[in-house]
Design an enzyme around this catalytic site. Structure first.
Site, PDB file in Angstrom:
ATOM      1  N   SER A 138       0.833  -1.549   0.010  1.00 12.31           N
ATOM      2  CA  SER A 138      -0.194  -0.314   0.141  1.00 12.31           C
ATOM      3  C   SER A 138       1.066   1.215   0.132  1.00 12.31           C
ATOM      4  O   SER A 138       2.035   1.127   0.072  1.00 12.31           O
ATOM      5  CB  SER A 138      -0.617   0.303   1.329  1.00 12.31           C
ATOM      6  OG  SER A 138      -1.164   0.994   1.638  1.00 12.31           O
ATOM      7  N   TYR A 151      -1.595  -0.919  10.808  1.00  9.68           N
ATOM      8  CA  TYR A 151      -2.023  -1.566   9.340  1.00  9.68           C
ATOM      9  C   TYR A 151      -0.991  -0.799   8.990  1.00  9.68           C
ATOM     10  O   TYR A 151      -0.484  -1.355   7.840  1.00  9.68           O
ATOM     11  CB  TYR A 151      -3.224  -0.578   8.943  1.00  9.68           C
ATOM     12  CG  TYR A 151      -3.030  -0.894   7.164  1.00  9.68           C
ATOM     13  CD1 TYR A 151      -3.728  -1.932   7.003  1.00  9.68           C
ATOM     14  CD2 TYR A 151      -3.546   0.492   6.378  1.00  9.68           C
ATOM     15  CE1 TYR A 151      -3.576  -1.998   5.692  1.00  9.68           C
ATOM     16  CE2 TYR A 151      -3.384  -0.171   5.369  1.00  9.68           C
ATOM     17  CZ  TYR A 151      -3.715  -0.653   4.498  1.00  9.68           C
ATOM     18  OH  TYR A 151      -3.989  -0.845   3.799  1.00  9.68           O
TER      19      TYR A 151
HETATM   20  N1  LIG Z   1      -8.584  -0.073  -0.751  1.00  9.62           N
HETATM   21  C1  LIG Z   1      -7.757   0.766  -0.649  1.00  9.62           C
HETATM   22  O1  LIG Z   1      -7.427   1.653  -0.532  1.00  9.62           O
HETATM   23  C2  LIG Z   1      -6.614   0.021  -0.292  1.00  9.62           C
HETATM   24  C3  LIG Z   1      -5.072   0.960  -0.914  1.00  9.62           C
HETATM   25  C4  LIG Z   1      -4.283   0.455  -0.411  1.00  9.62           C
HETATM   26  C5  LIG Z   1      -3.931  -0.938  -0.529  1.00  9.62           C
HETATM   27  N2  LIG Z   1      -4.597  -1.611  -0.348  1.00  9.62           N
HETATM   28  C6  LIG Z   1      -5.256  -3.962  -0.010  1.00  9.62           C
HETATM   29  O2  LIG Z   1      -5.372  -3.861  -1.191  1.00  9.62           O
HETATM   30  C7  LIG Z   1      -5.570  -5.404  -0.370  1.00  9.62           C
HETATM   31  C8  LIG Z   1      -7.346  -5.819  -0.659  1.00  9.62           C
HETATM   32  O3  LIG Z   1      -7.870  -4.618  -0.596  1.00  9.62           O
HETATM   33  P1  LIG Z   1      -9.590  -3.646  -0.770  1.00  9.62           P
HETATM   34  O4  LIG Z   1      -9.472  -2.162  -0.544  1.00  9.62           O
HETATM   35  O5  LIG Z   1      -9.660  -4.392  -2.263  1.00  9.62           O
HETATM   36  O6  LIG Z   1     -10.146  -4.802   0.225  1.00  9.62           O
HETATM   37  P2  LIG Z   1     -12.033  -5.163   0.808  1.00  9.62           P
HETATM   38  O7  LIG Z   1     -12.526  -4.263  -0.722  1.00  9.62           O
HETATM   39  O8  LIG Z   1     -12.026  -5.114   1.924  1.00  9.62           O
HETATM   40  O9  LIG Z   1     -11.700  -6.828  -0.214  1.00  9.62           O
HETATM   41  C9  LIG Z   1     -11.235  -7.595   0.458  1.00  9.62           C
HETATM   42  C10 LIG Z   1     -10.942  -8.957  -0.078  1.00  9.62           C
HETATM   43  O10 LIG Z   1     -10.534  -9.788   1.303  1.00  9.62           O
HETATM   44  C11 LIG Z   1     -11.249 -10.436   1.735  1.00  9.62           C
HETATM   45  N3  LIG Z   1     -10.753 -10.782   3.333  1.00  9.62           N
HETATM   46  C12 LIG Z   1     -10.857 -10.190   4.293  1.00  9.62           C
HETATM   47  N4  LIG Z   1     -10.552 -10.771   5.223  1.00  9.62           N
HETATM   48  C13 LIG Z   1     -10.263 -11.811   5.074  1.00  9.62           C
HETATM   49  C14 LIG Z   1      -9.754 -13.171   5.923  1.00  9.62           C
HETATM   50  N5  LIG Z   1      -9.199 -12.692   7.086  1.00  9.62           N
HETATM   51  N6  LIG Z   1      -9.547 -14.308   5.407  1.00  9.62           N
HETATM   52  C15 LIG Z   1     -10.097 -14.372   3.563  1.00  9.62           C
HETATM   53  N7  LIG Z   1     -10.499 -13.246   3.114  1.00  9.62           N
HETATM   54  C16 LIG Z   1     -10.335 -12.535   3.674  1.00  9.62           C
HETATM   55  C17 LIG Z   1     -12.815 -10.010   1.740  1.00  9.62           C
HETATM   56  O11 LIG Z   1     -13.160 -11.181   1.740  1.00  9.62           O
HETATM   57  P3  LIG Z   1     -14.530 -11.913   2.610  1.00  9.62           P
HETATM   58  O12 LIG Z   1     -15.200 -11.472   3.212  1.00  9.62           O
HETATM   59  O13 LIG Z   1     -14.898 -13.365   2.188  1.00  9.62           O
HETATM   60  O14 LIG Z   1     -13.204 -12.995   3.202  1.00  9.62           O
HETATM   61  C18 LIG Z   1     -12.253  -9.777   0.399  1.00  9.62           C
HETATM   62  O15 LIG Z   1     -12.543 -10.396  -0.587  1.00  9.62           O
HETATM   63  C19 LIG Z   1      -5.923  -5.272   0.593  1.00  9.62           C
HETATM   64  O16 LIG Z   1      -3.903  -5.530   0.732  1.00  9.62           O
HETATM   65  C20 LIG Z   1      -6.034  -4.177   0.663  1.00  9.62           C
HETATM   66  O17 LIG Z   1      -4.322  -3.154   2.921  1.00  9.62           O
HETATM   67  C21 LIG Z   1      -6.107  -1.813  -0.504  1.00  9.62           C
END
Ligand SMILES: NC(=O)c1ccc[n+]([C@@H]2O[C@H](COP(=O)([O-])OP(=O)(O)OC[C@H]3O[C@@H](n4cnc5c(N)ncnc54)[C@H](OP(=O)(O)O)[C@@H]3O)[C@@H](O)[C@H]2O)c1
Length: 267
Positions: A138, A151
């Site tokens: 990130s 985080y």
């Molecule tokens: N969105 C942002 O602004 C942003 C920015 C920088 C980096 N990131 C990184 O990008 C990655 C994806 O984030 P996102 O924004 O796409 O998040 P998201 O929309 O919340 O999606 C998270 C995904 O991970 C799964 N997940 C969550 N907890 C889990 C667990 N305990 N075990 C297995 N699966 C789990 C969720 O499905 P279930 O709930 O069904 O398990 C979902 O498929 C993360 O590593 C995040 O830190 C995000």
């Protein structure tokens, strides 16, 4: 059968990556907790693209899950030639007031499970002298962030760990990619519990900040993958920001983040 394993496949950035890989006719192993969603997603992708899509519903915040996933891939005869460690969760608020259980669970998901899956699948890739591991960090991996301390530290770990193991992988022809998205419109804020009154002010304001869609992030990830990059930041503004952050002392950044968030949190 050669397969791409992706964690956090059912939503946000992970789901967008899954869709792009399916368009490229890659066989997939989807991991997330919601079995119903994974089953539907897998069935639709298999029908639409004529690929094999399997899933394992599993909670990666459980320390035993990575080993269970590894064993299951062995039982199913799957050759994981690409591992994408994408699943992650955020948290926000004054560190001492946050639930210790949640903070440790965040570390298990963002850090320990990523390390475990990498450790379990890397030796097979090294033996085959081929394979790819993508770890999603990130913009938060570049700086300590007060009121999001755990985080940001978890993502700094992902960056440091991935950059080190990338070099260890070179003699084995295993490609590692550290990929850093910035603000992306997903379920992230709500999953982190910072889209409510308690977290008000920490939640990202999508309307006033440079934000990407999960599809844009997935496209940039695939471009970096095709170019065999070992490090990429998603988004032009984020790339500029990451270079700028490297020039400013952490003490200055953290002091100002703390002031800003204290104001927003009305502390
Ligand atoms: N969105 C942002 O602004 C942003 C920015 C920088 C980096 N990131 C990184 O990008 C990655 C994806 O984030 P996102 O924004 O796409 O998040 P998201 O929309 O919340 O999606 C998270 C995904 O991970 C799964 N997940 C969550 N907890 C889990 C667990 N305990 N075990 C297995 N699966 C789990 C969720 O499905 P279930 O709930 O069904 O398990 C979902 O498929 C993360 O590593 C995040 O830190 C995000």
């Amino acid at each position: 059968m050669k397969v791409t394993l992706i964690t956090g496949a059912s939503g946000g950035i992970g789901e967008a990556i899954v869709n792009r890989l399916a368009e490229r006719k890659q066989n997939l192993l989807l991991i997330a907790r919601n079995a119903e969603k994974l089953e539907k997603q897998g069935r639709e992708l298999a029908e639409k693209f004529g690929i094999q899509v399997q899933f394992i519903a599993a909670d990666l915040a459980d320390p035993e899950t990575a080993e269970r996933i590894f064993k299951e891939t062995q039982n199913r005869g799957l050759e994981i030639d690409m591992l994408i460690n994408n699943a992650g969760i955020g948290s926000g608020g004054e560190f001492s007031s946050l639930s210790l259980k949640s903070e440790l669970s965040l570390l298990q998901l963002n850090v320990s499970s990523l390390v475990a899956l990498t450790h379990l699948f890397l030796p097979q890739m090294q033996n085959r002298k081929s394979g790819t591991i993508i770890n999603i960090a990130s913009m938060a991996s570049f700086i300590p962030i007060p009121y999001m301390a755990t985080y940001a530290a978890s993502k700094m770990f992902v960056r440091s760990f991935t950059q080190a193991v990338t070099q260890e992988c070179k003699p084995y022809n295993v490609h590692m990619l550290l990929f850093c998205p910035g603000l992306t419109k997903t379920n992230f804020n709500s999953a982190a519990g910072i889209d409510n009154e308690k977290g008000g002010g920490l939640s990202s304001d999508y309307s006033n900040s440079p934000t990407q869609t999960p599809e844009e992030v997935a496209d940039e990830l695939l471009q970096a993958l095709d170019k065999k990059r070992s490090f990429a930041v998603s988004g032009r503004m984020n790339r500029f920001g990451s270079r700028l952050l490297a020039l400013i002392p952490n003490s200055f950044i953290t002091r100002n983040f703390a002031k800003l968030y204290r104001k927003r949190l009305k502390m």
